[in-house]
Write a protein that holds these residues in place. Structure first.
Motif: not given
Ligand SMILES: O=C(O)c1cc(=O)[nH]c(=O)n1[C@@H]1O[C@H](COP(=O)(O)O)[C@@H](O)[C@H]1O
Length: 287
Positions: A21, A23, A64, A96, A98, A128, A153, A198, A222, A248, A250
């Motif tokens: 998982s 990120c 991301k 993803i 961002d 995001t 997200f 998020v 996230l 996830l 990050n």
């Protein structure tokens, strides 16, 4: 006719099953470029991005890219981001973007078209979104994501201390709580939902105090804040105990600081993955 893409929620769940998982954030801060011996130019960004991609491909499920740090370089920075998104897809990595976009509905459609439409040069697997203009103002992005097998997200409980002044006010009816409920409504269909949230990995105390109803989300979370912002396994457990969907974590700077050596970056990725698997008592940082 090509087969329609599976939903983002389903694609993410199977990638996480295979690669875990974690990120990895692709955040080309000027200070990191300098530390890597790269110029703060589009060419520096390009070399930074390719190095990260070499290190993470086949090791993690999702990256991301932080859009602002590409946007700093104008159209040439965006060209590097487009290239990164395309290469990531070719390497089997989910992305993803961002971008933290949010606007009134009519112009939100423009952002949705840029980031979530097949054929757009900037299309990522997910983006995001900022719900400050109201969750419903995000509808064009929610629709575009659903139609193209992509995800979103939505910021709910961010990792920065200033977020509390907006997000935590109102107790059990806080902004954060209302965003959680609105996202859960979008994920009512069968299977893992594609409307994620998020929630900072550092936000454990607030998650409990606000009694966020995360169990009902049926979508991914996230959780930025691992490493440089102080969160580890203990903080993730504190925030997300009882959540059955994909979380996830990050990490950006803490992993990226290991570069530019690709082997050192790979080791940093593995070390982070191992630390996040270690039992909670061994976690680091503060609540
Ligand atoms: O949306 C995000 O990704 C995000 C939300 C949040 O609440 N906090 C947060 O740090 N982020 C992003 O996550 C990354 C964290 O980076 P590091 O602190 O270097 O690991 C940055 O790209 C932030 O913009």
């Amino acid at each position: 006719m090509p087969e329609p893409r599976a939903t983002f929620g389903a694609r993410l769940a199977s990638a996480v099953e295979q690669w875990g998982s974690l990120c990895v954030g692709v955040d080309p801060h000027p200070s990191l470029l300098e530390a890597w011996g790269l110029d703060d130019t589009p060419e520096g960004l390009r070399r930074f991005s390719h190095t990260v991609l070499d290190a993470v491909s086949g090791r993690v499920s999702v990256i991301k890219p932080q859009v602002a740090l590409f946007e700093r370089h104008g159209s040439r920075g965006f060209a590097v981001l487009e290239d990164l998104l395309a290469r990531s897809a070719a390497n089997g990595l989910l992305t993803i973007a961002d971008a933290k976009r949010g606007d009134i509905g009519s112009t939100m459609a423009g952002y949705a078209d840029a980031w979530l439409r097949d054929g757009s040069a900037l299309a990522a697997d997910a983006i995001t979104l900022s719900p400050y203009l109201g969750f419903e103002s995000l509808r064009p992005a929610l629709t575009a994501a659903r139609e193209s097998g992509r995800g979103v997200f939505v910021l709910a409980l961010t990792s920065n201390p200033e977020g509390a002044s907006v997000q935590h006010v109102g107790g059990e009816n806080s902004v954060a709580q209302r965003i959680v409920r609105a996202a859960a409504q979008e994920n009512l269909a069968d299977g893992p939902g594609s409307v994620g949230l998020v929630i900072g990995a550092t936000a454990g105390k607030a998650v409990r105090e606000l009694r966020l109803e995360l169990e009902s989300l049926n979508g991914p979370i996230l959780a930025p804040g691992v490493g440089a912002q102080g969160a580890g396994r203990r903080e993730l457990d504190a925030a997300f105990a009882g959540v059955s969907g994909v979380v996830l974590p990050n990490s950006s700077r803490e992993i990226l600081r290991a570069g530019p050596d690709v082997s050192a970056l790979k080791e940093a990725v593995e070390a982070t993955q191992n630390a996040l698997r270690t039992p909670a008592e061994a976690g680091s940082g503060t609540d």
